[in-house]
Design a protein around this motif. Sequence first.
Motif, PDB file in Angstrom:
ATOM      1  N   ASN A  20      -2.615   4.293  -1.042  1.00  0.00           N
ATOM      2  CA  ASN A  20      -3.611   3.369  -0.581  1.00  0.00           C
ATOM      3  C   ASN A  20      -3.038   2.359   0.705  1.00  0.00           C
ATOM      4  O   ASN A  20      -3.887   1.838   1.668  1.00  0.00           O
ATOM      5  N   ALA A  21      -1.515   2.426   0.734  1.00  0.00           N
ATOM      6  CA  ALA A  21      -1.002   1.645   1.885  1.00  0.00           C
ATOM      7  C   ALA A  21      -1.108   2.550   3.358  1.00  0.00           C
ATOM      8  O   ALA A  21      -1.385   1.815   4.257  1.00  0.00           O
ATOM      9  N   ALA A  23      -3.388   5.443   3.614  1.00  0.00           N
ATOM     10  CA  ALA A  23      -4.862   5.922   3.934  1.00  0.00           C
ATOM     11  C   ALA A  23      -5.734   5.715   2.732  1.00  0.00           C
ATOM     12  O   ALA A  23      -6.922   5.872   3.041  1.00  0.00           O
ATOM     13  N   GLY A  24      -5.543   5.368   1.607  1.00  0.00           N
ATOM     14  CA  GLY A  24      -6.311   5.068   0.386  1.00  0.00           C
ATOM     15  C   GLY A  24      -6.214   6.417  -0.272  1.00  0.00           C
ATOM     16  O   GLY A  24      -5.471   7.150  -0.052  1.00  0.00           O
ATOM     17  N   GLY A  25      -7.255   6.329  -1.365  1.00  0.00           N
ATOM     18  CA  GLY A  25      -7.244   7.316  -2.387  1.00  0.00           C
ATOM     19  C   GLY A  25      -6.423   7.195  -3.479  1.00  0.00           C
ATOM     20  O   GLY A  25      -6.181   8.375  -4.387  1.00  0.00           O
ATOM     21  N   GLY A  26      -5.854   6.139  -3.841  1.00  0.00           N
ATOM     22  CA  GLY A  26      -4.722   6.024  -4.934  1.00  0.00           C
ATOM     23  C   GLY A  26      -5.614   6.542  -6.258  1.00  0.00           C
ATOM     24  O   GLY A  26      -5.047   6.593  -7.270  1.00  0.00           O
ATOM     25  N   VAL A  50      -7.746  -2.437 -12.650  1.00  0.00           N
ATOM     26  CA  VAL A  50      -6.624  -3.265 -12.769  1.00  0.00           C
ATOM     27  C   VAL A  50      -5.275  -2.942 -12.109  1.00  0.00           C
ATOM     28  O   VAL A  50      -4.996  -3.889 -11.484  1.00  0.00           O
ATOM     29  N   ALA A  51      -4.989  -2.000 -12.248  1.00  0.00           N
ATOM     30  CA  ALA A  51      -3.568  -1.383 -11.678  1.00  0.00           C
ATOM     31  C   ALA A  51      -3.694  -1.387 -10.052  1.00  0.00           C
ATOM     32  O   ALA A  51      -2.741  -1.785  -9.615  1.00  0.00           O
ATOM     33  N   VAL A  52      -4.725  -1.125  -9.525  1.00  0.00           N
ATOM     34  CA  VAL A  52      -4.674  -0.889  -8.247  1.00  0.00           C
ATOM     35  C   VAL A  52      -5.371  -2.246  -7.370  1.00  0.00           C
ATOM     36  O   VAL A  52      -5.071  -2.313  -6.109  1.00  0.00           O
ATOM     37  N   SER A  53      -5.902  -3.303  -8.171  1.00  0.00           N
ATOM     38  CA  SER A  53      -6.388  -4.395  -7.786  1.00  0.00           C
ATOM     39  C   SER A  53      -5.603  -5.318  -6.709  1.00  0.00           C
ATOM     40  O   SER A  53      -5.963  -5.848  -5.608  1.00  0.00           O
ATOM     41  N   PRO A  54      -4.119  -5.502  -6.839  1.00  0.00           N
ATOM     42  CA  PRO A  54      -3.346  -6.386  -6.149  1.00  0.00           C
ATOM     43  C   PRO A  54      -3.345  -5.949  -4.660  1.00  0.00           C
ATOM     44  O   PRO A  54      -3.166  -6.755  -3.705  1.00  0.00           O
ATOM     45  N   GLY A  55      -3.448  -4.650  -4.521  1.00  0.00           N
ATOM     46  CA  GLY A  55      -3.506  -4.216  -3.190  1.00  0.00           C
ATOM     47  C   GLY A  55      -4.418  -4.614  -2.310  1.00  0.00           C
ATOM     48  O   GLY A  55      -4.194  -4.729  -0.992  1.00  0.00           O
ATOM     49  N   TYR A  56      -5.727  -4.982  -2.859  1.00  0.00           N
ATOM     50  CA  TYR A  56      -6.676  -5.497  -2.081  1.00  0.00           C
ATOM     51  C   TYR A  56      -6.375  -6.902  -1.433  1.00  0.00           C
ATOM     52  O   TYR A  56      -6.797  -7.274  -0.369  1.00  0.00           O
ATOM     53  N   LEU A  57      -5.558  -7.543  -2.268  1.00  0.00           N
ATOM     54  CA  LEU A  57      -5.127  -8.941  -1.700  1.00  0.00           C
ATOM     55  C   LEU A  57      -4.498  -8.758  -0.327  1.00  0.00           C
ATOM     56  O   LEU A  57      -4.425  -9.440   0.554  1.00  0.00           O
ATOM     57  N   GLY A 215       3.207   0.636  -2.880  1.00  0.00           N
ATOM     58  CA  GLY A 215       2.373   0.028  -1.348  1.00  0.00           C
ATOM     59  C   GLY A 215       3.657  -0.303  -0.478  1.00  0.00           C
ATOM     60  O   GLY A 215       3.513   0.025   0.773  1.00  0.00           O
ATOM     61  N   TRP A 216       4.881  -0.925  -1.020  1.00  0.00           N
ATOM     62  CA  TRP A 216       5.857  -1.308  -0.134  1.00  0.00           C
ATOM     63  C   TRP A 216       6.332  -0.004   0.672  1.00  0.00           C
ATOM     64  O   TRP A 216       6.689   0.153   1.766  1.00  0.00           O
ATOM     65  N   LEU A 217       6.739   1.210  -0.405  1.00  0.00           N
ATOM     66  CA  LEU A 217       7.301   2.244   0.302  1.00  0.00           C
ATOM     67  C   LEU A 217       6.295   3.235   1.254  1.00  0.00           C
ATOM     68  O   LEU A 217       6.741   3.667   2.085  1.00  0.00           O
ATOM     69  N   GLY A 218       4.933   2.880   0.901  1.00  0.00           N
ATOM     70  CA  GLY A 218       3.911   3.689   1.736  1.00  0.00           C
ATOM     71  C   GLY A 218       3.909   2.899   3.126  1.00  0.00           C
ATOM     72  O   GLY A 218       3.620   3.581   4.101  1.00  0.00           O
TER      73      GLY A 218
END
Length: 249
Positions: A20-21, A23-26, A50-57, A215-218
């Motif tokens: 997700n960080a 290109a997306g598709g997580g 729920v699991a992927v929602s923090p990434g949008y912020l 996300g940090w690693l990506g």
Amino acid sequence: MDIVDAALLAAAAVAAGALNAVAGGGSFLTFPALVFAGLPPIAANATSAVAVSPGYLGSTLGYRAELAALPRARLWREGLLAASGGVLGALLLLVTPAATFRAIVPWLLLAATLVFAFGPWLVRRLGRGRPAPPAARALGLLLVAVYGGYFNGGLGIVLMALYAATGETDIQRANALKNINSLLLSLLSVATFVLAGVVAWAPALLMMVAATAGGWLGARAARRLPATAVRAVVVGTGVVMSVLFFVRG
């Protein structure tokens, strides 16, 4: 949730956060992992959201300057449409019979994979058109938000295609709108799932932490990896998952 399932879910969430960080598709990873761990498809879809929602912020905060430059009335108008669509999509999922949703999951995964694969071409193609009437853009955004609340796969690309088709020529402004509207519809759809009691919280919390780390690693890897290679991995993952779900049938 035993140790094997926990390891599977954590690994899938780390990889999803990284994807997700970059290109997306997580969701091609989090949703199937939850199903393979034993969750019913509807609960797996809600828990994955729920699991992927923090990434949008994080994505939205990265576009603070672009959002501040947009008319406040437009942000409110599109935000309300996105939030309403997210709730409608979540409610539609909750009233879908489990057997029906199980039957359409492979098609949803395949459709999201195709959108992801051909999305950049579609955005460029649609971007050559004339600006659409405000009513057409509003209806399009509402329909895309309903899809996002229902399944979410490939949501970012679909939103970018919508903005290109309706005359948004500034790519950074379109990205800013995509991010904030994705965040709003995600928050409202997740809230709907929580109130309905369909979220499996132990896997959700584990995957939220793992996805944040991913996300940090990506974000670090994004500086080294060619975009075409990352997109190929995402599309390949989507194809494999689609096939697996067709076989599981």
